[in-house]
Design an enzyme around this catalytic site. Structure first.
Site, PDB file in Angstrom:
ATOM      1  N   ASN A  10     -45.238 -13.525   1.536  1.00 18.19           N
ATOM      2  CA  ASN A  10     -45.432 -14.585   0.545  1.00 18.19           C
ATOM      3  C   ASN A  10     -45.489 -15.904   1.309  1.00 18.19           C
ATOM      4  OD1 ASN A  10     -45.269 -16.438  -1.512  1.00 18.19           O
ATOM      5  ND2 ASN A  10     -43.179 -15.891  -2.147  1.00 18.19           N
ATOM      6  N   TRP A  11     -46.696 -16.420   1.455  1.00 20.53           N
ATOM      7  CA  TRP A  11     -46.860 -17.630   2.280  1.00 20.53           C
ATOM      8  C   TRP A  11     -46.433 -18.893   1.545  1.00 20.53           C
ATOM      9  CZ3 TRP A  11     -52.248 -16.867   5.143  1.00 20.53           C
ATOM     10  CH2 TRP A  11     -52.155 -15.715   5.945  1.00 20.53           C
ATOM     11  N   LYS A  12     -46.137 -18.800   0.260  1.00 16.84           N
ATOM     12  CA  LYS A  12     -45.697 -19.959  -0.535  1.00 16.84           C
ATOM     13  C   LYS A  12     -46.666 -21.138  -0.335  1.00 16.84           C
ATOM     14  CE  LYS A  12     -41.051 -18.158  -0.403  1.00 16.84           C
ATOM     15  NZ  LYS A  12     -39.618 -18.394  -0.459  1.00 16.84           N
ATOM     16  N   HIS A  97     -41.636 -15.111  -9.421  1.00 18.06           N
ATOM     17  CA  HIS A  97     -40.835 -15.503  -8.258  1.00 18.06           C
ATOM     18  C   HIS A  97     -39.747 -16.486  -8.685  1.00 18.06           C
ATOM     19  CE1 HIS A  97     -39.671 -17.229  -4.430  1.00 18.06           C
ATOM     20  NE2 HIS A  97     -40.120 -16.113  -3.888  1.00 18.06           N
ATOM     21  N   GLU A  99     -38.751 -19.141  -7.471  1.00 14.31           N
ATOM     22  CA  GLU A  99     -39.154 -20.562  -7.404  1.00 14.31           C
ATOM     23  C   GLU A  99     -39.953 -20.944  -8.652  1.00 14.31           C
ATOM     24  OE1 GLU A  99     -40.787 -20.248  -3.456  1.00 14.31           O
ATOM     25  OE2 GLU A  99     -38.750 -19.882  -2.738  1.00 14.31           O
ATOM     26  N   GLU A 169     -34.976  -9.951  -5.285  1.00 19.90           N
ATOM     27  CA  GLU A 169     -34.710 -11.088  -4.407  1.00 19.90           C
ATOM     28  C   GLU A 169     -33.492 -11.857  -4.906  1.00 19.90           C
ATOM     29  OE1 GLU A 169     -38.510 -12.311  -2.157  1.00 19.90           O
ATOM     30  OE2 GLU A 169     -38.613 -13.258  -4.116  1.00 19.90           O
ATOM     31  N   GLY A 175     -34.757 -18.048   1.707  1.00 15.62           N
ATOM     32  CA  GLY A 175     -34.942 -19.239   2.534  1.00 15.62           C
ATOM     33  C   GLY A 175     -33.646 -19.850   3.040  1.00 15.62           C
ATOM     34  N   SER A 215     -34.635 -13.826   3.232  1.00 18.65           N
ATOM     35  CA  SER A 215     -34.269 -13.945   4.653  1.00 18.65           C
ATOM     36  C   SER A 215     -34.428 -12.643   5.423  1.00 18.65           C
ATOM     37  CB  SER A 215     -32.844 -14.505   4.791  1.00 18.65           C
ATOM     38  OG  SER A 215     -32.774 -15.798   4.213  1.00 18.65           O
ATOM     39  N   GLY A 236     -40.838 -14.312   3.056  1.00 22.05           N
ATOM     40  CA  GLY A 236     -41.298 -15.694   3.023  1.00 22.05           C
ATOM     41  C   GLY A 236     -41.446 -16.241   4.435  1.00 22.05           C
ATOM     42  N   GLY A 237     -40.418 -16.924   4.901  1.00 17.67           N
ATOM     43  CA  GLY A 237     -40.447 -17.617   6.188  1.00 17.67           C
ATOM     44  C   GLY A 237     -41.006 -16.785   7.333  1.00 17.67           C
TER      45      GLY A 237
HETATM   46  P1  PGA Z   1     -37.615 -15.904   2.601  1.00 17.14           P
HETATM   47  O1  PGA Z   1     -38.390 -15.859   1.198  1.00 17.14           O
HETATM   48  O2  PGA Z   1     -38.023 -14.637   3.356  1.00 17.14           O
HETATM   49  O3  PGA Z   1     -38.099 -17.142   3.286  1.00 17.14           O
HETATM   50  O4  PGA Z   1     -36.160 -15.911   2.310  1.00 17.14           O
HETATM   51  C1  PGA Z   1     -38.535 -14.673   0.479  1.00 17.14           C
HETATM   52  C2  PGA Z   1     -39.292 -14.926  -0.801  1.00 17.14           C
HETATM   53  O5  PGA Z   1     -39.055 -15.945  -1.451  1.00 17.14           O
HETATM   54  O6  PGA Z   1     -40.160 -14.124  -1.196  1.00 17.14           O
END
Ligand code: PGA
Length: 252
Positions: A10-12, A97, A99, A169, A175, A215, A236-237
């Protein structure tokens, strides 16, 4: 039927078009290092989808979008429809998600509408659920996951549910560098599987991959992915570096 392992990046809100193309090329170049049984998926932003689709053509890496709108078309400024995603070469779509839930008014009801709309157009939903830290500390983890899961799948048939992926999640792990322990993740995901059994019976529940997200990194992925009910990751990251993303997939 064995469950698929789905590793999704997930490149956000990261990467311009040219940067996204570059990262996609790096992922494709390394994709062969991941076990053949793993489905690799990347989710760039909307504006990058068509260019990234060209890079992925003929490769084993699938394209995902980060959201969609539940209406077919019309006066919904700023929104993207399922048909547009299909026309851009998208296969999966991330829905609900945390967010989106936290910052953009996503509710169990809008998640449900989006899941149905995605399925109607042949897109495979990645349905995100997970508890906040305060909810975990209040002993509400299972109740929150059950509510979000049942909300997302309300009125979705078993045949359609089979096409979906669930992403567990825990919001406190996203994050933050604070990954859930393998035990915490497995415990929550076993419970999620049980709710899927309630909804659809064990045969269907056994087919639906449940990803862990929060994470996830190459050095913790193997332990997580070895758990019985952890069938992949939503990353994500670490998905912003091809080496780390494929490193996680190698742990599967
Ligand atoms: P993260 O994000 O790996 O940076 O914790 C995961 C996500 O939000 O899908």
């Amino acid at each position: 039927m064995a469950r698929r392992i789905v590793i999704a990046g997930n490149w956000k809100m990261n990467k311009t078009v040219s940067e996204a193309v570059e990262l996609a090329k790096a992922v494709v170049a390394k994709a062969g290092e991941a076990p053949a049984s793993v489905d690799l998926v990347i989710a760039p932003t909307f504006v990058c989808l068509t260019e990234v689709a060209k890079v992925l053509a003929g490769s084993r890496v699938s394209l995902a979008a980060q959201d969609l709108h539940w209406e077919e078309s019309g006066a919904f400024t700023g929104k993207i429809s399922a048909a547009m995603l299909v026309s851009a070469g998208v296969k999966y779509v991330i829905i609900g998600h945390s967010e989106q839930r936290q910052f953009f008014g996503e509710t169990d009801e809008t998640v449900n509408k989006k899941v149905k709309q995605a399925l109607k157009h042949g897109l495979l939903p990645i349905v995100c659920i997970g508890e906040l830290l305060a909810e975990r500390e209040a002993g509400q983890t299972d109740a929150i996951n059950e509510r979000q899961l049942k909300g997302a799948y309300a009125g979705v048939s078993a045949d359609d549910a089979k096409k979906s992926v669930v992403a567990y999640e825990p919001v406190w792990a996203i994050g933050t560098g604070k990954v859930a322990t393998t035990e915490q993740a497995q415990e929550a995901q076993a419970f999620i599987r049980k709710v899927l059994v309630d909804l659809y019976g064990s045969e269907v529940a056994e087919i639906i991959p449940i990803q862990y997200g929060g994470s996830m990194k190459p050095d913790n992925a193997q332990g997580l992915l070895a758990q019985k009910d952890i069938d992949g990751g939503l990353i994500g990251g670490a998905a912003l570096k091809a080496e780390d993303f494929i490193g996680i997939a190698k742990g599967a």
